[in-house]
Design an enzyme around this catalytic site. Structure first.
Site, PDB file in Angstrom:
ATOM      1  N   LYS A   1      39.196 -57.448  -9.771  1.00 20.21           N
ATOM      2  CA  LYS A   1      40.550 -56.933  -9.524  1.00 20.21           C
ATOM      3  C   LYS A   1      41.645 -57.909  -9.932  1.00 20.21           C
ATOM      4  O   LYS A   1      42.713 -57.501 -10.371  1.00 20.21           O
ATOM      5  CB  LYS A   1      40.712 -56.560  -8.036  1.00 20.21           C
ATOM      6  CG  LYS A   1      39.925 -55.310  -7.670  1.00 20.21           C
ATOM      7  CD  LYS A   1      40.097 -54.932  -6.213  1.00 20.21           C
ATOM      8  CE  LYS A   1      39.229 -53.734  -5.879  1.00 20.21           C
ATOM      9  NZ  LYS A   1      39.360 -53.306  -4.475  1.00 20.21           N
TER      10      LYS A   1
ATOM     11  N   ASP B   1      44.745 -49.351  -3.206  1.00 18.86           N
ATOM     12  CA  ASP B   1      43.924 -49.650  -2.019  1.00 18.86           C
ATOM     13  C   ASP B   1      44.730 -49.564  -0.723  1.00 18.86           C
ATOM     14  O   ASP B   1      44.270 -48.992   0.271  1.00 18.86           O
ATOM     15  CB  ASP B   1      43.326 -51.065  -2.120  1.00 18.86           C
ATOM     16  CG  ASP B   1      42.114 -51.114  -3.031  1.00 18.86           C
ATOM     17  OD1 ASP B   1      41.512 -50.057  -3.297  1.00 18.86           O
ATOM     18  OD2 ASP B   1      41.769 -52.224  -3.481  1.00 18.86           O
TER      19      ASP B   1
END
Ligand code: ATR
Length: 279
Positions: A65, A101
């Site tokens: 990420k 997220d």
């Protein structure tokens, strides 16, 4: 047929292809979504090959990420704050990066589980990509205090610095977990047990009558933390399955401009994933 992918490690175990296939069926959008395993040193080449073969967008999972963030030319504000991306879209040969997220977690906790996060003293365990993705959204959702505790304290300090709200978001040492008081929300954003099989060991002093325990992981990796929460007698125990589905829905919207309904997909996948039970 437009092409999408998930880049990560051991992605064959991921539920994301199943989730996006269900969203595509539901919305009538023709898309392919495949998992692509890449080790860190192979990520750049894998992303380039995917783009060259007509890829339009991707999800990014552990451990990429932060590396994928560095490849993006344009970033959403929430991705910039997180320093990590989980969603990419190819816009005229440029990678646009977003991080869904945090929004996914908040939607799961407030919508599906009916939790009011406002005013909660919150403990965030971990300061890696997963923790960075959700921390800004927790502040935005109105938690009273965000205490970030990470095994490596420098990483926790770096996250607190980026958040830039020292009065609300600050760090404590892992060694002090037994003496930092109790919390209305405890979130496990570590990967403990994922690779080394060593689960977290946490004091019950972190809990009070109101505490909700949330693990961003699901399935086997989440079991030890959820078991700790059960033993503590907590009434609200949540694993990461709902967040996984909600962040996927947000990504789907980034790509297609349509928000899929998540309830049916959650019900289906819940059948395959052990349900965290309250104490
Ligand atoms: P992710 O994207 O899942 O956050 P990551 O960026 O590798 O993955 O971060 C993993 C997180 O889990 C880190 O906060 C890590 O702590 P360190 O920064 O000290 O390494 C945490 N972690 C992993 N194993 C752990 C363990 N056994 N105990 C406590 N924390 C652990």
């Amino acid at each position: 047929m437009s092409r999408y992918a998930l880049f990560g490690r051991s992605v064959s175990k991921s539920l994301s292809p199943q989730i996006h296939a269900a969203f595509a069926r539901q919305t009538g959008i023709a898309m392919e979504y495949v998992g692509i395993d890449a080790e860190p040193d192979a990520l750049d080449a894998a992303m380039d090959a995917f783009a060259a073969s007509g890829g339009r967008g991707a999800n990014i999972t552990v451990p990429h990420k932060e590396a994928a963030f560095a490849r993006c030319t344009v970033l959403s504000e929430r991705a910039r704050l997180a320093g990590a991306v989980n969603t990419l879209r190819l816009d005229e040969a440029q990678w646009y990066g977003d991080n869904t997220d945090g929004a996914g977690l908040i939607r799961d906790l407030t919508g599906r589980h009916g939790l009011d996060l406002r005013g909660r003293r919150t403990l965030l365990l971990g300061a890696g990509g997963a923790a960075r993705g959700i921390a800004p959204a927790l502040l935005e959702a109105g938690v009273r205090e965000l205490v970030i505790v990470n095994r490596n304290p420098e990483r926790a300090d770096a996250l607190a610095d980026v958040l830039g709200e020292p009065a609300r978001a600050h760090t404590r040492y892992w060694e002090d977990l037994a003496t930092i008081g109790d919390f209305e929300l405890v979130i496990n954003a570590t990967s403990a047990g994922r690779y080394d099989g060593v689960p977290l060991s946490l004091p019950f002093a972190l809990c009070n009558d109101m505490t909700a325990a949330v693990d961003l992981n699901y399935s086997e990796v989440a079991i030890p933390f959820l078991a700790w929460a059960r033993t503590a007698g907590l009434r609200t125990i949540v694993d990461g399955l709902g967040m996984l589905i909600e962040q996927a829905a947000e990504s789907f919207e980034v790509w297609h401009g349509v928000r899929p309904d998540t309830d049916a997909v959650y019900a289906l996948l819940r059948q395959q994933t052990p349900e965290p039970k309250a104490g």
